[in-house]
Design a protein around this motif. Sequence first.
Motif, PDB file in Angstrom:
ATOM      1  N   ARG A   1       1.046  -1.222   0.019  1.00 36.72           N
ATOM      2  CA  ARG A   1      -0.064   0.083  -0.097  1.00 36.72           C
ATOM      3  C   ARG A   1       0.770   1.391   0.069  1.00 36.72           C
ATOM      4  O   ARG A   1       0.523   1.995  -0.638  1.00 36.72           O
ATOM      5  CB  ARG A   1      -1.061  -0.047   1.263  1.00 36.72           C
ATOM      6  CG  ARG A   1      -1.775   1.292   1.347  1.00 36.72           C
ATOM      7  CD  ARG A   1      -2.532   1.085   2.395  1.00 36.72           C
ATOM      8  NE  ARG A   1      -3.825   0.328   2.327  1.00 36.72           N
ATOM      9  CZ  ARG A   1      -4.039  -0.873   2.877  1.00 36.72           C
ATOM     10  NH1 ARG A   1      -3.093  -1.259   3.647  1.00 36.72           N
ATOM     11  NH2 ARG A   1      -5.054  -1.606   2.512  1.00 36.72           N
TER      12      ARG A   1
ATOM     13  N   LEU B   1      -8.985  12.394   3.329  1.00 34.85           N
ATOM     14  CA  LEU B   1      -8.418  11.126   3.397  1.00 34.85           C
ATOM     15  C   LEU B   1      -9.363  10.163   4.235  1.00 34.85           C
ATOM     16  O   LEU B   1      -9.634   9.149   3.671  1.00 34.85           O
ATOM     17  CB  LEU B   1      -7.064  11.022   4.033  1.00 34.85           C
ATOM     18  CG  LEU B   1      -6.524   9.701   4.237  1.00 34.85           C
ATOM     19  CD1 LEU B   1      -6.248   8.943   2.944  1.00 34.85           C
ATOM     20  CD2 LEU B   1      -5.249   9.760   4.944  1.00 34.85           C
ATOM     21  N   GLN B   2     -10.049  10.584   5.291  1.00 30.21           N
ATOM     22  CA  GLN B   2     -10.870   9.846   5.994  1.00 30.21           C
ATOM     23  C   GLN B   2     -12.100   9.606   5.374  1.00 30.21           C
ATOM     24  O   GLN B   2     -12.775   8.256   5.116  1.00 30.21           O
ATOM     25  CB  GLN B   2     -11.031  10.423   7.383  1.00 30.21           C
ATOM     26  CG  GLN B   2      -9.957  10.544   8.514  1.00 30.21           C
ATOM     27  CD  GLN B   2     -10.161  11.273   9.683  1.00 30.21           C
ATOM     28  OE1 GLN B   2      -9.115  10.975  10.522  1.00 30.21           O
ATOM     29  NE2 GLN B   2     -10.984  11.836   9.836  1.00 30.21           N
TER      30      GLN B   2
ATOM     31  N   LEU C   1     -11.460   6.611   2.733  1.00 26.99           N
ATOM     32  CA  LEU C   1     -11.251   5.502   3.114  1.00 26.99           C
ATOM     33  C   LEU C   1     -12.523   4.921   3.845  1.00 26.99           C
ATOM     34  O   LEU C   1     -12.679   3.674   3.868  1.00 26.99           O
ATOM     35  CB  LEU C   1     -10.358   5.609   4.529  1.00 26.99           C
ATOM     36  CG  LEU C   1      -8.812   6.214   4.365  1.00 26.99           C
ATOM     37  CD1 LEU C   1      -8.027   6.252   5.588  1.00 26.99           C
ATOM     38  CD2 LEU C   1      -8.119   4.630   3.561  1.00 26.99           C
TER      39      LEU C   1
ATOM     40  N   LEU D   1      -4.447   4.691  -1.106  1.00 27.10           N
ATOM     41  CA  LEU D   1      -4.373   4.202   0.257  1.00 27.10           C
ATOM     42  C   LEU D   1      -5.507   3.325   0.569  1.00 27.10           C
ATOM     43  O   LEU D   1      -5.454   2.607   1.648  1.00 27.10           O
ATOM     44  CB  LEU D   1      -4.056   5.583   0.944  1.00 27.10           C
ATOM     45  CG  LEU D   1      -2.811   6.024   0.956  1.00 27.10           C
ATOM     46  CD1 LEU D   1      -2.806   7.551   1.802  1.00 27.10           C
ATOM     47  CD2 LEU D   1      -1.794   5.120   1.733  1.00 27.10           C
ATOM     48  N   ALA D   2      -6.869   3.841  -0.098  1.00 22.10           N
ATOM     49  CA  ALA D   2      -8.020   3.210   0.017  1.00 22.10           C
ATOM     50  C   ALA D   2      -8.098   1.693  -0.828  1.00 22.10           C
ATOM     51  O   ALA D   2      -9.072   1.174  -0.787  1.00 22.10           O
ATOM     52  CB  ALA D   2      -9.222   4.109   0.064  1.00 22.10           C
TER      53      ALA D   2
ATOM     54  N   CYS E   1     -16.558   8.365   9.275  1.00 19.92           N
ATOM     55  CA  CYS E   1     -15.047   8.931   9.331  1.00 19.92           C
ATOM     56  C   CYS E   1     -14.651   9.069  10.732  1.00 19.92           C
ATOM     57  O   CYS E   1     -13.317   9.180  11.130  1.00 19.92           O
ATOM     58  CB  CYS E   1     -15.338  10.496   8.793  1.00 19.92           C
ATOM     59  SG  CYS E   1     -15.711  10.153   6.876  1.00 19.92           S
TER      60      CYS E   1
ATOM     61  N   ILE F   1     -12.804   6.235  12.077  1.00 27.11           N
ATOM     62  CA  ILE F   1     -11.315   6.232  11.871  1.00 27.11           C
ATOM     63  C   ILE F   1     -10.376   7.211  12.596  1.00 27.11           C
ATOM     64  O   ILE F   1      -9.416   6.788  13.079  1.00 27.11           O
ATOM     65  CB  ILE F   1     -11.361   6.491  10.113  1.00 27.11           C
ATOM     66  CG1 ILE F   1     -11.908   5.534   9.510  1.00 27.11           C
ATOM     67  CG2 ILE F   1      -9.773   6.695   9.796  1.00 27.11           C
ATOM     68  CD1 ILE F   1     -12.011   5.672   7.975  1.00 27.11           C
TER      69      ILE F   1
END
Length: 477
Positions: free
Chosen positions: A77, A175-176, A179, A204-205, A330, A333
């Motif tokens: 990753r 980003l959250q 994801l 990244l996800a 979110c 996370i």
Amino acid sequence: MACSYQPGSLSIGLRHQFRIANFSSDSDCFRSVSFSSHIHIKSLENTKPLETHRKRVVVRAANSFEQMDVDISLSPRVNSVKPSKTVAITDQATALVQAGVPVIRLAAGEPDFDTPAIIAEAGINAIREGYTRYTPNAGTLELRTAICHKLKEENGISYTPDQILVSNGAKQSILQAVLAVCSPGDEVIIPAPFWVSYPEMARLADATPVILPTNITENFLLDPKLLESKLTEKSRLLILCSPSNPTGSVYPKKLLEEIAQIVARHPRLLVVSDEMYEHIIYAPATHTSFASLPGMWERTLTVNGFSKAFAMTGWRLGYLAGPKHFVTACGKIQSQFTSGASSISQKAGVAALGMGYAGGEAVSTMVKAFRERRDYLVKSFGELEGVKISEPQGAFYLFLDFSSYYGADAEDFGKIKDSESLCSYLLDKAQVAVVPGSAFGDDGCIRISYAASLSTIQAAVERIKKALISLRPPVPV
């Protein structure tokens, strides 16, 4: 750390030493491990993901011949993610300045203004009054309530505090969101030019970034027909940024409505609306929040923050607004990642939102200065033959097409092949740091940040013009 500078290159010597303590009942035994490295930066062309095969290093104890193998491989990753070129160029320019080279830095997107005094005082008072403990993971109720009021009054979208998540900067918020909603194999639709982090966040996800090109002749705005042609059952997220980093383009309401109609026909498709630059906008352009459009509130995760409009980059404060189901995900996370944002920064954020509509006079003064700088740059580069310009309607970036210079030979440098070599040439010959368009998905352009004083920008333009004139004849347009 040793640092030396030569034209066209940057050498940094680093030495790291680690001591490992191994305690026993009779004695204390310390083992020392030293790593030496030498980094040589010629250009950003060599900035590539690390190889995925496993690597091992032999560590030898200082007081014996004992050896052990250490696996230093990285996860697939991480290896799939490219380093940020804007950060790399900014760091390179900073290192040159520290080495005594008078580089003008127009790479980073950071306002040159101080944080308005009323905001700074709120942060100082928070410290003095002992407001220095953990806050709720989602942010203080005071700040989330203020954000709800701002979104209702300025953007025409209604939320309750439990539909707001405050984070350590809008980058974390985005980003959250990626994801939280993307599964492996999902597609994230990203118009280009794009902010450098969007594709890497998708990776990244374990999602796939799908890049949709735009054209400078259309002000870098997404063509709805192209969008519809690229959507599949795997399409999960569309990321829109208006005003745009890196182009400064602002999406008109009519165009957003066309995009919304397409989104509505695809049940799986959600939208991240990055509205970080909403207050840095130049009339007659106006900002429209995507979530305010019919049927889009349920589909949209709105991201905003305090860094740009309020000159609060170092305070690290951003937020996400959306349906509770997604915001809660979110928050889950974030609770296992960083927890809540700084209590001090949140008090400052409340003060910022209390300055009046769109930031009041303090923000309008900064926007006026940005507009003056934009007008100067557009006029100055408009005088250069072969340079194509889309006049930015917001943010503080100019995304210029310099592709007519590709193929030119530069004395004592070599051929200008692409945006990276052009930026390397400008750093080497003009000592001006700008960002290659390849970092944003358009190799024909370079990005210039005008978040610097007008006098600094004027000096940079003169250096750039002088460096370009000294090039051998560019390719005819």
